[in-house]
Design an enzyme around this catalytic site. Sequence first.
Site, PDB file in Angstrom:
ATOM      1  N   TRP A  82       2.447   1.613  -3.356  1.00 12.77           N
ATOM      2  CA  TRP A  82       1.428   1.991  -4.343  1.00 12.77           C
ATOM      3  C   TRP A  82       1.237   3.508  -4.352  1.00 12.77           C
ATOM      4  O   TRP A  82       0.990   4.106  -5.397  1.00 12.77           O
ATOM      5  CB  TRP A  82       0.108   1.298  -3.985  1.00 12.77           C
ATOM      6  CG  TRP A  82      -1.052   1.707  -4.842  1.00 12.77           C
ATOM      7  CD1 TRP A  82      -1.374   1.207  -6.070  1.00 12.77           C
ATOM      8  CD2 TRP A  82      -2.044   2.696  -4.550  1.00 12.77           C
ATOM      9  NE1 TRP A  82      -2.507   1.824  -6.545  1.00 12.77           N
ATOM     10  CE2 TRP A  82      -2.934   2.754  -5.638  1.00 12.77           C
ATOM     11  CE3 TRP A  82      -2.272   3.551  -3.467  1.00 12.77           C
ATOM     12  CZ2 TRP A  82      -4.034   3.609  -5.679  1.00 12.77           C
ATOM     13  CZ3 TRP A  82      -3.358   4.413  -3.497  1.00 12.77           C
ATOM     14  CH2 TRP A  82      -4.220   4.431  -4.605  1.00 12.77           C
ATOM     15  N   HIS A  83       1.382   4.132  -3.165  1.00 13.15           N
ATOM     16  CA  HIS A  83       1.146   5.571  -3.088  1.00 13.15           C
ATOM     17  C   HIS A  83       2.208   6.384  -3.811  1.00 13.15           C
ATOM     18  O   HIS A  83       1.946   7.511  -4.219  1.00 13.15           O
ATOM     19  CB  HIS A  83       1.054   6.026  -1.629  1.00 13.15           C
ATOM     20  CG  HIS A  83      -0.305   5.830  -1.048  1.00 13.15           C
ATOM     21  ND1 HIS A  83      -0.696   4.652  -0.476  1.00 13.15           N
ATOM     22  CD2 HIS A  83      -1.383   6.639  -0.979  1.00 13.15           C
ATOM     23  CE1 HIS A  83      -1.950   4.758  -0.061  1.00 13.15           C
ATOM     24  NE2 HIS A  83      -2.389   5.963  -0.356  1.00 13.15           N
ATOM     25  N   GLY A  84       3.399   5.851  -3.936  1.00 12.42           N
ATOM     26  CA  GLY A  84       4.406   6.649  -4.634  1.00 12.42           C
ATOM     27  C   GLY A  84       5.761   5.988  -4.659  1.00 12.42           C
ATOM     28  O   GLY A  84       6.092   5.171  -3.798  1.00 12.42           O
TER      29      GLY A  84
ATOM     30  N   SER B 160       0.837  -1.198   0.000  1.00 10.34           N
ATOM     31  CA  SER B 160       0.000   0.000   0.000  1.00 10.34           C
ATOM     32  C   SER B 160       0.876   1.254   0.000  1.00 10.34           C
ATOM     33  O   SER B 160       0.601   2.219  -0.723  1.00 10.34           O
ATOM     34  CB  SER B 160      -0.903  -0.028   1.237  1.00 10.34           C
ATOM     35  OG  SER B 160      -1.574   1.182   1.365  1.00 10.34           O
TER      36      SER B 160
ATOM     37  N   PHE C  70      -0.854  10.041  -7.204  1.00 13.21           N
ATOM     38  CA  PHE C  70      -0.630   8.628  -6.858  1.00 13.21           C
ATOM     39  C   PHE C  70      -1.049   7.693  -7.978  1.00 13.21           C
ATOM     40  O   PHE C  70      -1.865   7.893  -8.736  1.00 13.21           O
ATOM     41  CB  PHE C  70      -1.371   8.272  -5.579  1.00 13.21           C
ATOM     42  CG  PHE C  70      -0.915   9.089  -4.410  1.00 13.21           C
ATOM     43  CD1 PHE C  70       0.441   9.353  -4.244  1.00 13.21           C
ATOM     44  CD2 PHE C  70      -1.805   9.639  -3.516  1.00 13.21           C
ATOM     45  CE1 PHE C  70       0.878  10.119  -3.185  1.00 13.21           C
ATOM     46  CE2 PHE C  70      -1.379  10.397  -2.452  1.00 13.21           C
ATOM     47  CZ  PHE C  70      -0.039  10.634  -2.291  1.00 13.21           C
TER      48      PHE C  70
END
Lengths: 480, 424
Positions: free
Chosen positions: A323-325, A320, A480
Amino acid sequence: MVFSSLTFLFCFLPATLLVYFLTPPRWRNIPALLASLVFFAWGAPKFVFVLIATCFADYHASRWIVPGRLPPSRRRGILAAALALDLGLLLFFKYANFFVAQSWDILELFGLPPFPWKTIVLPIGISFFTFQKVSYLVDVYRGTAQPAHSAGRHLLYIALFPQLIAGPIVRYHDVALQLANRSTTSGLFLDGLWRFAIGLAKKVFFANTFARVANAIFDAQPFDLTSPQAWVGLLAYSFQLYCDFAGYSDMAIGLGRMMGFRFLENFDFPYSSAGIGEFWRRWHISLGRFMMEYLYVPLGGNRGGGHKTIRNLWLVFLASGFWHGANWTFVLWGIWHGTLISIEKLIGKERLERIPRPVRVAATFLMVILGWVLFRSKDAHHASRFYRILFGIHEGGAGLATFPEILCDSSLWLAAAIAIPLSFAAAFRLDRFLPRDPEDPDALPPRSVLFRFVLSLLILVVAASELSASGFNPFIYFQF
Amino acid sequence: MPQPPSIPRRFLQALLVAVFAAFLLLPAFQKATGIPPRKRLGGITNKIREFPQWAPKSWLDGSYARTMDTWIAEQIGIRGWLVNLNRQIRYSCFGQVEGAPLRKRALVLGKPPVLYENLLMTDALRPPQIPAEQMDNYAFNLARMQRLLREQGKAFLVVVAPNKALIYTNSLPAWAEGRVSDAHSDYRPFVDALRRHNVPCLDSMELFRELAPEYPGLVPAHGIHWGHHGAWVVWQRAIPLLNQQGVLPEIPVLETVELIEDKPAGMSDELRGQLNLFASPYSAPVPCLYPVAAPPPAETEGMLDVLVVGDSFGFGMVDALARSRLCRNVYYWFYMQSGKAAHPAAYDSREKRGLSSIVSIGAMPSTDENGRRMLEGKNLVLLVVTTFNIDKFSWGFDRLVNRLYGNPDDNPPLYQPGEVNLGD
């Protein structure tokens, strides 16, 4: 294109709604799809072709992975190939620059020159629509949903403009039926308008106001700040992020309703949570559900006992975070939440519930906002300096010269006076006094309909005036 | 199974949807019918005037969408109304003013009806920016420049323009009261340095403070710069300083025959224009004084050919020079970036309030060739500088004069000039 822009409000939206509602209901997917492609192409014209081509590939793959169509090993192979294509594109577009930069650092350690590399531009919304593609393929593979009736319908599911760029991440089986058949009523349309206006207000009146403070503090050199200034900046960013992202989700849900779609909620008073687990059931709910269904459960979930559960949770939060950056700060942020939730699991629900709820809410809020430092800092070095100032480990500087002026801004105090109590309303069960979305919008009392409409229109007029007077107004989650 | 809504209920909901549709279509309706009429905004310039042309390349690289977004934001017919609404809400609810879209905090509200410009207010509040040694070097250069110009038969005068926030302190907003001071600006060290090096200088700050009790509108309530009367008084006081130099034949000091009170014009009203509010205690125009100059003796009419180098206070200065009818030609080198000219020999201050004959020569970068052209035939050079522009060190004019008339190798002590500020 962003929802909070004049182009969207006064050009795209009226044109789309006009054509959509003038089209007979059975053909409405066509204007919805065309509008969605225009919407996406406005911000990322080149990538619209990538989106269409990969959707086309996914659609054809999905027809072969339906249970019973082919032997399981071949179905698995096709699924793996389709997922590799989608996730490979995400990896390439989102993480290639990051891995190249890391490689350069390693080469530098050995005294070698960096190899040439042209920076890859990140297609807007790729993180969100890639997850929807995964959801489609996996749902069809598992048999929880039938493949889309046509390639166009599949493309509409992926590209539907309200949720294309920043979610909510809509699982295929949640909307498959609506893609085929949905009803639009004036009641549902007005309900969508209300929701859209609430989201716009969160973004324009609250998030943008908090952003002025947060940007001033986080853009300064951390060691120039004082500890109280750092805390004020962190609080401002925490509420900016919430209002910004929740506002976008509200707008997406509202636009969906105007067109007859019903998307699931994405936020439910997350700062009222009395634990990290609860926080993740209230914050970015669609991501949490996606991770649970398509990663945590396939990894084994909590079936393998304590250690395996914790390992799985760690992996989920690491994914997670990443995934955000493509930045170590997001990885650290994922680790932070993975650690917190593991500790929570180890302590156990019963023991935690012995602590009074207000204390747990306060502690959870503190833990969450400490994580936001990683989320907002430009790199781990900046975050580390910010933490040292926050906790007084470093003495700090003379302070931001413009800080007194920032605090004199009465619009900031008004925004804080409204947003902060509302954010914590559910912690004290005050949310029951707030208006809830009706099951059947056509059953709302006429007085409520009128009140919501007048307030919506007022918000739209004032927000449009704010947008006219300011510049570009992007959402945080667009990155994102 | 939900009950279908009643007919009156459906009618109400359909009506509300229609109202919403009308709201969304309002800009298109305005474009088609011109109703409501466009509301003009003060203090803004549109970046894009022409409708953006679509081309595959510009579309693919995203520039078309960006240009179109800007065009829509600027050209939407109800923009003026929306911006005014936003300004009014911010002003009425939070006491905030912003000059124009994307020009944050250009305005500061003083006690009604006085408005201040933020740049000058900041200058009055901030600590001095220029180290003493640099200021001394600058004054040394100006002294040398005066000598070089004098050798060419040109009189020279530095005119220090007034900072409204340092003069009209009684009208300052409460938060700034007691905080502004000469000591917080480069003004006082600058004037002191000029005097130390015997550079002829007119300190309009001191002059305006002296005259403010009698003439409170020398810098108009809604202006940034000196008004017509203010600039005229400065020119009247400048003439004796020029006569003292003995470079030019005696210039007569012309009397003010009459002061006509009339509605504010142009620069005397520019801050009010930028408020973009529907209503406020600052909204009514504040009348200004327009001086009528006594005609000069016939033999002195058109005796001066002037070059004004300076910031935006130069416009008022050109007006005052024209009003006197002592000048044949006035050239104005605005920030040493663009050239303007006026030929005001026949100007009659009784007939016209404003100077309408100032024309732009166009962009004029600070090259030696342009310097030669601007100085050619001039017998008077005025350097007009605002307190917050002192750190721009006359935009290089002192060094240019040294290159043209002095010894280019005779390098003055070095200092770092600041960036050119074309904001005002």
